[in-house]
Design an enzyme around this catalytic site. Sequence first.
Site, mmCIF file in Angstrom:
data_model
loop_
_atom_site.group_PDB
_atom_site.id
_atom_site.type_symbol
_atom_site.label_atom_id
_atom_site.label_comp_id
_atom_site.label_asym_id
_atom_site.label_seq_id
_atom_site.Cartn_x
_atom_site.Cartn_y
_atom_site.Cartn_z
ATOM 1 N NE ARG A 1 39.761 43.052 32.971
ATOM 2 C CZ ARG A 1 40.882 41.977 33.167
ATOM 3 N NH1 ARG A 1 41.603 42.353 32.269
ATOM 4 N NH2 ARG A 1 40.833 40.418 32.935
ATOM 5 N N PRO A 2 34.982 45.963 37.909
ATOM 6 C CG PRO A 2 32.697 46.327 37.452
ATOM 7 C CD PRO A 2 33.865 46.228 36.336
ATOM 8 N NE ARG B 1 49.822 41.217 32.226
ATOM 9 C CZ ARG B 1 48.553 41.852 32.483
ATOM 10 N NH1 ARG B 1 48.373 42.990 32.361
ATOM 11 N NH2 ARG B 1 47.807 41.445 33.976
ATOM 12 C CB CYS C 1 45.258 44.223 30.215
ATOM 13 S SG CYS C 1 46.077 43.232 29.265
ATOM 14 C CG ASP D 1 40.884 36.773 26.820
ATOM 15 O OD1 ASP D 1 40.318 37.837 27.313
ATOM 16 O OD2 ASP D 1 41.182 36.094 27.951
ATOM 17 C CE LYS E 1 46.629 35.787 30.406
ATOM 18 N NZ LYS E 1 45.716 36.636 31.453
ATOM 19 C CG ASN E 2 43.079 33.203 31.763
ATOM 20 O OD1 ASN E 2 43.923 33.794 32.170
ATOM 21 N ND2 ASN E 2 41.822 33.687 30.957
ATOM 22 C CG ASP F 1 29.906 44.492 40.889
ATOM 23 O OD1 ASP F 1 31.177 44.400 40.111
ATOM 24 O OD2 ASP F 1 28.424 44.897 40.098
ATOM 25 N NE ARG G 1 39.550 41.557 37.095
ATOM 26 C CZ ARG G 1 38.362 41.968 37.533
ATOM 27 N NH1 ARG G 1 38.510 44.156 37.989
ATOM 28 N NH2 ARG G 1 37.075 41.794 37.743
HETATM 29 C C1 UD1 Z 1 38.781 36.179 33.204
HETATM 30 C C2 UD1 Z 1 40.307 35.902 32.349
HETATM 31 C C3 UD1 Z 1 39.778 36.957 30.999
HETATM 32 C C4 UD1 Z 1 38.948 36.567 30.162
HETATM 33 C C5 UD1 Z 1 37.987 37.285 31.079
HETATM 34 C C6 UD1 Z 1 36.423 37.055 30.557
HETATM 35 C C7 UD1 Z 1 41.382 35.302 33.843
HETATM 36 C C8 UD1 Z 1 42.734 35.568 34.833
HETATM 37 N N1 UD1 Z 1 41.097 36.266 33.343
HETATM 38 O O1 UD1 Z 1 38.912 37.626 33.382
HETATM 39 O O2 UD1 Z 1 41.443 36.889 30.503
HETATM 40 O O3 UD1 Z 1 39.166 37.825 29.068
HETATM 41 O O4 UD1 Z 1 37.539 36.713 32.175
HETATM 42 O O5 UD1 Z 1 36.290 35.352 29.592
HETATM 43 O O6 UD1 Z 1 40.629 34.022 34.032
HETATM 44 N N2 UD1 Z 1 32.120 42.235 36.078
HETATM 45 C C9 UD1 Z 1 31.279 43.070 36.825
HETATM 46 N N3 UD1 Z 1 31.914 42.619 37.926
HETATM 47 C C10 UD1 Z 1 32.470 41.623 38.320
HETATM 48 C C11 UD1 Z 1 33.256 40.845 37.219
HETATM 49 C C12 UD1 Z 1 33.511 41.059 36.334
HETATM 50 O O7 UD1 Z 1 30.911 43.445 36.226
HETATM 51 O O8 UD1 Z 1 32.760 41.293 39.751
HETATM 52 C C13 UD1 Z 1 32.301 41.872 34.593
HETATM 53 C C14 UD1 Z 1 34.044 42.481 33.656
HETATM 54 O O9 UD1 Z 1 33.593 44.170 34.501
HETATM 55 C C15 UD1 Z 1 33.364 42.238 32.230
HETATM 56 C C16 UD1 Z 1 32.431 40.615 32.246
HETATM 57 O O10 UD1 Z 1 32.191 41.185 33.662
HETATM 58 O O11 UD1 Z 1 32.290 43.306 31.841
HETATM 59 C C17 UD1 Z 1 33.588 39.769 32.294
HETATM 60 O O12 UD1 Z 1 34.860 39.391 33.482
HETATM 61 P P1 UD1 Z 1 35.083 38.240 33.492
HETATM 62 O O13 UD1 Z 1 34.283 36.934 33.803
HETATM 63 O O14 UD1 Z 1 35.616 38.223 35.668
HETATM 64 O O15 UD1 Z 1 36.542 38.406 33.512
HETATM 65 P P2 UD1 Z 1 38.047 38.380 35.058
HETATM 66 O O16 UD1 Z 1 37.770 37.921 35.216
HETATM 67 O O17 UD1 Z 1 37.925 39.240 35.641
#
Ligand code: UD1
Length: 416
Positions: free
Chosen positions: A119-120, A397, A114, A305, A20-21, A122, A90
């Site tokens: 999940r910001p 999903r 989810c 995950d 999926k990812n 920024d 997301r």
């Molecule tokens: C991806 C995966 C998800 C997995 C996660 C962590 C996909 C589609 N999804 O999600 O299944 O659980 O990696 O391995 O690939 N964060 C910030 N600011 C940002 C982005 C992230 O603070 O702009 C924080 C998030 O809140 C979280 C951490 O960074 O605490 C990791 O998030 P991130 O690696 O970005 O996860 P996703 O890409 O959303």
Amino acid sequence: MLKITGGNKLYGDVDIPGAKNSVLPIMSACLMNDAEVLLRGVPHISDCDAMSKILGIMGCRVVHSGSDMLISTRNATLSSISPLLAGEMRSSVFMLGPMLMRFKQAKLARPGGCDIGRRPIDIHLAGLRDMNVVVREDEEYVYCDASNIKPAEIYLQFPSVGATENLMMVACSAVGRSVIRNCAKEPEIVDLAKFLNSLGASIKGAGGHTIVVEGKGKTFNRSIIYTPIADRIVAGTYALACAMTGGELNVKGVKSEFFSSVLSKISKNSCYIKYYNDRINIISHARPHALDYVVTAPYPGFPTDMQSQMIAYLAIADGDSVMVENMFETRYRQVPQLVLMGADIKVDGARAYVRGVDKLHGAKVVATDLRGGASLVLAGLVAEGDTYLDGTHFLDRGYDRIDQVLSSLGAQIFRL
Ligand code: UD1
């Protein structure tokens, strides 16, 4: 709703579909290419349907037939991504980079997905600003203008998977060399880079700390056939299902190195694992033993995950274990449901203290997120009596017909 009658051991072969990812960012990256792409091994999961819908709104044609997905973006037109669409998933955030390459502009409602934490986005937006993209935000939408995009040196405040992928794609639009540091190293990032390079991009270093992109600034134009990597989280979930229920599984199509942090936890603990070229053979030989600490971390650490599924495993282990969730703030939402099934788990902030019990029992439970749902399925497979699991749309999903797969391995599981 799923009805699961616990107690059956699992035996057989399980083919792991595309991740999926990997598939989701690759689908969105097709917008960066003005020719047809055929993706192989694409799972039938609702997140792929949601991404197809988003591409459809942009005027792209997506045909998912069997495990092939044909994507044509020839007639793509700029369209904003509404709160309704972005709220479904997301991964809608992956459209930012491709939209900026194709149209130089993007208007995207804040992404949903989810509910496992804040999940910001920024880190994504800070990287865009480093590349001279004008970013404006209001309550509902993020607006980006990349008319004056420039290559940049970017340092990610945290190795975010999504931000690494998005910025890698955005950097293809800026003519010249961009360097992204403190990148996430997940195999799906390497896969996306490989896909983009087969379209004509020049991306080096994916899978390491630093990624270098030589941006060409033009939409690609190459018809290719691509097979995304198999899903290490789905593979890990079935591996734990075998470890918990007993029996023997051949997990096929996925590289063991991608989920060795999971396999190493069950190897020797409760399973014998043998590695072959085409499969991983897992034989469960004992009840799970407690694991002192399991700590989630960016790849190659233990994946967040798999945290929920591992809690279900530890819930029936002999002894006390501690789980530490370092990635998302509210990722223990399935724990009260496991407790309804007889588990002894106490959550304190990022930690979950798990005291293994001899037996779980069936109950009426509700999934509130994708992996939490998977953990309840695993619990149901070993519980005494019947488990009724609601909220199955979360499972759909990310798991392609999980009920049919488990049933083919000998589980008693029915969709009501
Ligand atoms: C991806 C995966 C998800 C997995 C996660 C962590 C996909 C589609 N999804 O999600 O299944 O659980 O990696 O391995 O690939 N964060 C910030 N600011 C940002 C982005 C992230 O603070 O702009 C924080 C998030 O809140 C979280 C951490 O960074 O605490 C990791 O998030 P991130 O690696 O970005 O996860 P996703 O890409 O959303």
